[in-house]
Design an enzyme around this catalytic site. Sequence first.
Site, PDB file in Angstrom:
ATOM      1  N   ARG A 267       0.816  -1.442   0.042  1.00 32.53           N
ATOM      2  CA  ARG A 267      -0.018   0.120   0.224  1.00 32.53           C
ATOM      3  C   ARG A 267       0.284   1.228   0.324  1.00 32.53           C
ATOM      4  O   ARG A 267       1.580   1.777   1.619  1.00 32.53           O
ATOM      5  CB  ARG A 267      -0.698   0.300   1.604  1.00 32.53           C
ATOM      6  CG  ARG A 267      -1.681   0.821   1.174  1.00 32.53           C
ATOM      7  CD  ARG A 267      -2.560   1.610   2.960  1.00 32.53           C
ATOM      8  NE  ARG A 267      -1.914   1.705   3.553  1.00 32.53           N
ATOM      9  CZ  ARG A 267      -1.762   1.802   4.549  1.00 32.53           C
ATOM     10  NH1 ARG A 267      -2.522   0.595   5.167  1.00 32.53           N
ATOM     11  NH2 ARG A 267      -1.280   2.461   5.196  1.00 32.53           N
ATOM     12  N   HIS A 271      -3.762   4.612   4.550  1.00 37.12           N
ATOM     13  CA  HIS A 271      -4.810   3.317   4.671  1.00 37.12           C
ATOM     14  C   HIS A 271      -5.999   3.748   3.829  1.00 37.12           C
ATOM     15  O   HIS A 271      -6.460   3.219   2.770  1.00 37.12           O
ATOM     16  CB  HIS A 271      -4.973   3.071   5.685  1.00 37.12           C
ATOM     17  CG  HIS A 271      -6.037   2.057   6.108  1.00 37.12           C
ATOM     18  ND1 HIS A 271      -6.565   0.977   5.494  1.00 37.12           N
ATOM     19  CD2 HIS A 271      -7.044   2.630   6.670  1.00 37.12           C
ATOM     20  CE1 HIS A 271      -7.728   0.574   5.703  1.00 37.12           C
ATOM     21  NE2 HIS A 271      -8.219   1.155   6.385  1.00 37.12           N
ATOM     22  N   TYR A 280       4.361   5.543  11.945  1.00 40.59           N
ATOM     23  CA  TYR A 280       4.182   3.422  11.937  1.00 40.59           C
ATOM     24  C   TYR A 280       5.238   3.194  10.562  1.00 40.59           C
ATOM     25  O   TYR A 280       5.301   2.021  11.229  1.00 40.59           O
ATOM     26  CB  TYR A 280       3.054   3.200  12.310  1.00 40.59           C
ATOM     27  CG  TYR A 280       2.128   3.122  10.965  1.00 40.59           C
ATOM     28  CD1 TYR A 280       1.635   2.749   9.826  1.00 40.59           C
ATOM     29  CD2 TYR A 280       1.161   4.369  10.945  1.00 40.59           C
ATOM     30  CE1 TYR A 280       0.895   2.760   8.677  1.00 40.59           C
ATOM     31  CE2 TYR A 280       0.132   4.641  10.125  1.00 40.59           C
ATOM     32  CZ  TYR A 280      -0.131   3.418   8.820  1.00 40.59           C
ATOM     33  OH  TYR A 280      -0.317   3.174   8.353  1.00 40.59           O
TER      34      TYR A 280
HETATM   35  C1  LIG Z   1     -14.989  -5.999  11.240  1.00 44.83           C
HETATM   36  C2  LIG Z   1     -13.935  -4.570  10.777  1.00 44.83           C
HETATM   37  N1  LIG Z   1     -13.459  -4.357  12.112  1.00 44.83           N
HETATM   38  C3  LIG Z   1     -11.932  -3.036  11.582  1.00 44.83           C
HETATM   39  C4  LIG Z   1     -12.852  -2.664  10.669  1.00 44.83           C
HETATM   40  C5  LIG Z   1     -11.467  -1.017  10.573  1.00 44.83           C
HETATM   41  N2  LIG Z   1     -10.407  -1.084   9.461  1.00 44.83           N
HETATM   42  C6  LIG Z   1     -10.697  -1.013   8.114  1.00 44.83           C
HETATM   43  S1  LIG Z   1      -9.874  -1.281   6.523  1.00 44.83           S
HETATM   44  C7  LIG Z   1      -8.605  -1.971   7.808  1.00 44.83           C
HETATM   45  C8  LIG Z   1      -7.466  -2.598   7.923  1.00 44.83           C
HETATM   46  C9  LIG Z   1      -7.753  -3.773   6.453  1.00 44.83           C
HETATM   47  O1  LIG Z   1      -6.621  -4.203   6.477  1.00 44.83           O
HETATM   48  P1  LIG Z   1      -6.663  -5.367   5.141  1.00 44.83           P
HETATM   49  O2  LIG Z   1      -7.470  -6.182   5.716  1.00 44.83           O
HETATM   50  O3  LIG Z   1      -4.860  -5.647   5.332  1.00 44.83           O
HETATM   51  O4  LIG Z   1      -6.628  -4.885   4.432  1.00 44.83           O
HETATM   52  P2  LIG Z   1      -5.969  -3.116   3.346  1.00 44.83           P
HETATM   53  O5  LIG Z   1      -6.838  -1.882   4.298  1.00 44.83           O
HETATM   54  O6  LIG Z   1      -4.497  -3.326   3.428  1.00 44.83           O
HETATM   55  O7  LIG Z   1      -6.651  -3.380   2.503  1.00 44.83           O
HETATM   56  C10 LIG Z   1      -9.640  -2.053   9.380  1.00 44.83           C
HETATM   57  C11 LIG Z   1      -9.366  -2.269  10.861  1.00 44.83           C
HETATM   58  C12 LIG Z   1     -13.682  -3.032   9.609  1.00 44.83           C
HETATM   59  N3  LIG Z   1     -13.864  -2.190   8.513  1.00 44.83           N
HETATM   60  N4  LIG Z   1     -14.277  -3.966  10.252  1.00 44.83           N
END
Ligand SMILES: Cc1ncc(C[n+]2csc(CCOP(=O)(O)OP(=O)(O)O)c2C)c(N)n1
Lengths: 372, 326
Positions: A267, A271, A280
Amino acid sequence: MSYTAATVQLLSTEGTLVTSDATAEYLPYIEKLTDDQLRDFHRQMVVIRKFDIDAANLQRQGQLAMWIPSLGQEAAQVGSGYAAKPQDHIFPSYREHVIARIRGVDLMRIIEMLRGLSHGGWDPKEHNNFHLYTLVLGSQTLHATGYAMGVLFDGATGTGNPDTDEAVIVYFGDGATSQGDANEALVFAASYQTPQVFFLQNNHWAISVPVTRQSRTPLYLRPGGFGIPGVQIDGNDVLASYAVTSANLDAARSGGGPRFIEALTYRMGAHTTSDDPTKYRDIEELEFWTKADPITRMEKFLRARGEGDAFFAEIEVEANDLAADIRHRTLALGVPDAEKMFNHVYSEPHPLMDAEQAWLENYEQSFEGGAA
Amino acid sequence: MSVENLSMAKALNQGLRQAMLDDPKVLLMGEDIGPLGGVFRVTEGLHAEFGSTRVLDTPLAESGIVGTAIGLAMRGYRPVCEIQFDGFIFPAFDQITTQLAKLTSRHEGSLTMPVVIRVPFGGHIGAVEHHQESPEAYFAHTPGLRVVSPSNAHDGYWMIQEAIKSNDPVIFFEPKSRYWPKGDVDTSASGFPLHATRVVREGTEVTLVGYGPMVAMLLQAAEIAAAEGTSVEVIDLRSISPIDYEPIIASVQKTGRLVVAQEAPGFVSVGSEIAATVTERCFYSLEAPVLRVAGFDTPFPPAKLETVYLPDADRILEAVDRAMAY
Ligand SMILES: Cc1ncc(C[n+]2csc(CCOP(=O)(O)OP(=O)(O)O)c2C)c(N)n1
Ligand SMILES: [Mg+2]
């Protein structure tokens, strides 16, 4: 964390094809691609990157509530997105803008969603089976598995006809691999031997938490414990993404059961626009992945095949035009009618919806022509 | 007319069977629902009749069951999920509330979600923790879901078929304490709308409203009250969401008194909601405040205390007396 000995790479960072025992089974998929298809891979990556940067700008200018960048992940998405056949169903996470575009979803639908005008709202049936984004991490993995169970029960797969046999592909992130749903999906998929590919984009971060917190083992090894074959690819290599996803979808559609692909990518940006990655992560990591950029190497590859400046100039114009068009249409967006809240909560009549909608109409009318 | 004397478990079984015969897209999913026929035997015989792709013994994962049911519904199936016991619905709570309930709305109407989730619920079976609960309020509070509960065999037979025909998701609460008592089931009748409240006993002085397992208790209380000289009307809600208010309003306008009873804890519950609405809509008819009879606001206690926890006819009559004393 970066590439491992197991990482399948077909296009080196220098833009040359990698020929080895490990790539031999996948290269035939690349050899079959026409020049136009190869150009399209590049075109989509370039166009979406420009769109992505511009959408983030729209957010900063107050036009969007939030933007979710896909910057850096273009190759993983474009390759796997083109690997899906027309009859396949695609269950995205929330970052797969370019796959939406490839499957015919107007990018404005995503803009509208992040402006606060809808929760998605497109009909997957009318958008080449590209399903809605899912914001609850991992939920969509189970929907994809259930859908694939239905494909199986319908006998719409495994007949030996690759042009009609259906398969399903679902996208999720490294953080989502820790969710119960993602693991339950692997259990159900293995149990019913669904025609499905789990496509993990390991972009190394879940907001501020590194993938090392999610897993002590490389993630492509995890499905092995569920009885599902896993493979790790260079997710910044559009050719590997295309060929390995094609091979795995073909295996799934021909009765081979579920498959799992871990695409190593990064990424490059925040985010979302609410995030601050300088808090971080190190600059060295960013430098490593900048050198591994998906677009740079594809450009080298195409130039080495004789593609001239004209093509690259042309897609630059296309990218700029799209971004300008999106900006223009974003600024023209209105606000939905309040009835949108009530209309589709249920698909059949519901007394509370009728009563509350009528109340709201009355309430709003009470101001019209009232004591101003 | 074809009337059979069946237990509610058997009536539900027959209703499920009829729905599967009527529509090949109906399939059942759950834990131990195949050859065993479910821990309450509601699906007994259906696996043998319809096979493993219509009656699915799934892996042991509730979120997985509901999440894959959603995917199957997207594919055009009409899945009926069985959750083994009330207290085990929570692993699926996320899929039910964030996905199942919202998908039609998220798709702006282009997708329907004809999924039924059957949940054996309520007490009076002397079981261990998590096996006697009444979690209906969580689901009634969730926009996008329909929530119903039959109180007798006849209603069970028809309501499960209506729930399966619904294009919206239905959480179907089956009162465990009513699984075995038998009742007449008219299988040749034409059924009734899913959300139709029913007056089950007419009276003039106090209205009692309940659903599922509580209806039998209300009728018992009404019998005793009648012997003591108080005329009580009893209403079986049948549907918890939406609530069919007209019969309740009409009754309270006649009696002027309302007692709402449920096994679930009283705080922020179905009873609270009915009390608020009836107070608003029948204010000038009321002779007494609307009273609630409910389980205590404690975790469901160890089984030897369940008769203290669960409202019985005496607790209902105590509320009737209080209402009459105003
Ligand atoms: C069940 C849930 N918990 C927390 C969140 C908040 N949240 C949104 S994206 C994210 C990180 C996701 O990381 P990853 O699965 O690696 O996907 P990326 O965003 O890197 O594509 C979090 C904690 C959420 N959307 N759903
Ligand atoms: Mg990530």
